[in-house]
Write a protein that holds these residues in place. Structure first.
Motif, short mmCIF file in Angstrom:
data_model
loop_
_atom_site.label_atom_id
_atom_site.label_comp_id
_atom_site.label_asym_id
_atom_site.label_seq_id
_atom_site.Cartn_x
_atom_site.Cartn_y
_atom_site.Cartn_z
N GLY A 188 0.79 -1.23 0.00
CA GLY A 188 0.00 0.00 0.00
C GLY A 188 0.82 1.27 0.00
N LEU A 189 2.11 1.15 -0.29
CA LEU A 189 3.00 2.31 -0.25
C LEU A 189 3.15 2.98 -1.61
N ARG A 190 3.33 4.29 -1.58
CA ARG A 190 3.82 4.99 -2.77
C ARG A 190 5.29 4.63 -2.92
N CYS A 191 5.78 4.73 -4.16
CA CYS A 191 7.15 4.26 -4.39
C CYS A 191 7.86 5.15 -5.40
N THR A 197 22.39 -0.29 -11.82
CA THR A 197 23.05 -0.81 -13.02
C THR A 197 22.39 -2.10 -13.51
N TYR A 198 22.07 -3.00 -12.57
CA TYR A 198 21.48 -4.27 -12.97
C TYR A 198 20.01 -4.16 -13.35
N THR A 199 19.33 -3.07 -12.99
CA THR A 199 17.89 -2.97 -13.27
C THR A 199 17.56 -1.90 -14.30
N ALA A 200 18.59 -1.20 -14.82
CA ALA A 200 18.37 -0.20 -15.85
C ALA A 200 17.73 -0.89 -17.06
N GLY A 201 16.71 -0.28 -17.60
CA GLY A 201 16.06 -0.85 -18.77
C GLY A 201 14.96 -1.85 -18.44
N ASP A 202 14.80 -2.21 -17.17
CA ASP A 202 13.70 -3.11 -16.79
C ASP A 202 12.36 -2.40 -16.99
N PRO A 203 11.30 -3.16 -17.27
CA PRO A 203 10.00 -2.53 -17.53
C PRO A 203 9.27 -2.17 -16.22
N PHE A 204 9.45 -0.92 -15.78
CA PHE A 204 8.77 -0.49 -14.56
C PHE A 204 7.35 -0.07 -14.89
N PRO A 205 6.35 -0.61 -14.16
CA PRO A 205 4.97 -0.22 -14.42
C PRO A 205 4.73 1.24 -14.04
N GLY A 206 3.59 1.78 -14.47
CA GLY A 206 3.34 3.22 -14.34
C GLY A 206 3.00 3.70 -12.95
N ASP A 207 2.82 2.78 -11.98
CA ASP A 207 2.35 3.24 -10.67
C ASP A 207 3.48 3.62 -9.73
N CYS A 208 4.59 4.10 -10.30
CA CYS A 208 5.67 4.60 -9.46
C CYS A 208 6.17 5.92 -10.04
N ALA A 209 6.89 6.67 -9.23
CA ALA A 209 7.56 7.87 -9.72
C ALA A 209 8.98 7.45 -10.08
N LEU A 210 9.30 7.54 -11.36
CA LEU A 210 10.60 7.08 -11.84
C LEU A 210 11.55 8.27 -11.93
N VAL A 211 12.71 8.17 -11.29
CA VAL A 211 13.72 9.23 -11.39
C VAL A 211 15.04 8.63 -11.88
N GLY A 212 15.81 9.45 -12.60
CA GLY A 212 17.09 8.98 -13.13
C GLY A 212 18.05 8.63 -12.01
N ASP A 213 18.10 9.50 -11.00
CA ASP A 213 18.90 9.19 -9.81
C ASP A 213 18.28 9.91 -8.62
N PHE A 214 18.81 9.62 -7.44
CA PHE A 214 18.17 10.14 -6.22
C PHE A 214 18.56 11.58 -5.92
N THR A 215 19.40 12.22 -6.75
CA THR A 215 19.67 13.65 -6.53
C THR A 215 18.41 14.47 -6.80
N GLU A 224 8.58 15.35 -1.38
CA GLU A 224 7.14 15.64 -1.24
C GLU A 224 6.60 16.30 -2.51
N ARG A 225 7.38 17.18 -3.12
CA ARG A 225 6.95 17.82 -4.37
C ARG A 225 6.74 16.76 -5.45
N LEU A 226 7.66 15.82 -5.55
CA LEU A 226 7.54 14.76 -6.57
C LEU A 226 6.29 13.93 -6.32
N LEU A 227 6.03 13.58 -5.07
CA LEU A 227 4.87 12.73 -4.75
C LEU A 227 3.56 13.48 -5.02
N GLU A 228 3.55 14.80 -4.78
CA GLU A 228 2.34 15.59 -5.05
C GLU A 228 2.09 15.72 -6.54
N ALA A 229 3.15 15.84 -7.31
CA ALA A 229 3.03 15.99 -8.77
C ALA A 229 2.56 14.71 -9.42
N LYS A 230 2.74 13.61 -8.74
CA LYS A 230 2.45 12.27 -9.31
C LYS A 230 0.95 12.05 -9.42
#
Ligand code: XBP
Ligand code: MG
Length: 230
Positions: A188-191, A197-215, A224-230
């Motif tokens: 039940g968590l937002r994600c 490196t090992y998961t780049a290119g994997d098919p991530f479903p649309g129910d997450c906020a995908l970022v290139g890196d954690f910066t 919080e801004r990212l989660l609100e925009a989602k």
């Protein structure tokens, strides 16, 4: 508002899988087993979460009898090797992670861990990269062998939430893999996902906020801004 951030470990806090792979391979060699997992094989094997489960799966696929090998003992040797290698300090946190941890502490947002990996590996990583005891820095730590079913089952995230004493709506999970995302969502968590490196290119479903890196989410405000925009 956000009350907790729950971190995955392998691939999320740090790029650890090459060190895991090395620890597995050195363990096999030290036991006189002519097993070796190259990068391509390891990428396939990462579909199976948990080191013991991964070894059993590999044996089964190669038509070898699991009963001929003491998998728990092999895995203990692998964990010893991994924590020794980790203590050498060659692994760094992924960019943005240290800043987000600092920001969370300043903002009073609780930090937690939900991972498939073994507890000694978490302690070794946090000691080597943050110079702290994991139990002091993280309000709740849920590790692989504490639950019945590993990721993608929700168990380990549910255990972390239970220990935090908060509902899933008040927290967010940070992940790098599809198995991890499925586990977090089933709890039940937002994600927020940043592939490693090992998961780049994997098919991530649309129910997450995908970022290139954690910066992109190096502070609680940015997260919080990212989660609100989602
Ligand atoms: C990580 C894993 C772990 C490690 C090995 O997945 O799959 O199995 O590779 O750890 P996640 P152990 O990041 O989704 O938690 O050998 O200690 O099991
Ligand atoms: Mg991971």
């Amino acid at each position: 508002t956000l009350r907790a951030i729950i971190f995955d470990v392998d691939g999320t806090l740090a790029e650890t899988e090459e060190l895991h792979r090395r620890a597995f391979n050195e363990t096999f060699a030290a036991r006189g087993l002519d097993w070796h997992w190259d990068r391509d094989r390891y990428r396939e094997l990462l579909q199976v979460t948990g080191g013991k489960e991964r070894m059993a799966h590999d044996l089964a696929q190669r038509g070898l009898a699991a009963g001929d090998h003491d998998i728990p003992a092999l895995h203990r040797a692998k964990t010893d090797r991994y924590t020794d290698l980790m203590a050498r300090g060659e692994i760094a946190l992924r960019p943005g992670i240290a800043d987000l941890i600092r920001s969370g502490r300043e903002a009073g947002v609780r930090l937690a861990i939900a991972t498939t990996t073994s507890r000694p590996n978490i302690d070794a990583l946090v000691r080597a990269t943050l110079g702290r005891e994991a139990g002091d820095l993280f309000a709740a730590i849920a590790a692989g062998d504490e639950v019945q079913a590993k990721k993608p089952a929700p168990d380990v995230y549910l255990l972390a939430l239970d220990r935090l004493g908060i509902p899933p709506e008040k927290a967010v999970a940070l992940e790098d893999s599809v198995n991890g995302l499925m586990s977090a969502r089933a709890a039940g968590l937002r994600c927020v996902v940043s592939p490693a490196t090992y998961t780049a290119g994997d098919p991530f479903p649309g129910d997450c906020a995908l970022v290139g890196d954690f910066t992109h989410i190096a502070s609680v405000e940015a997260l919080e801004r990212l989660l609100e925009a989602k």
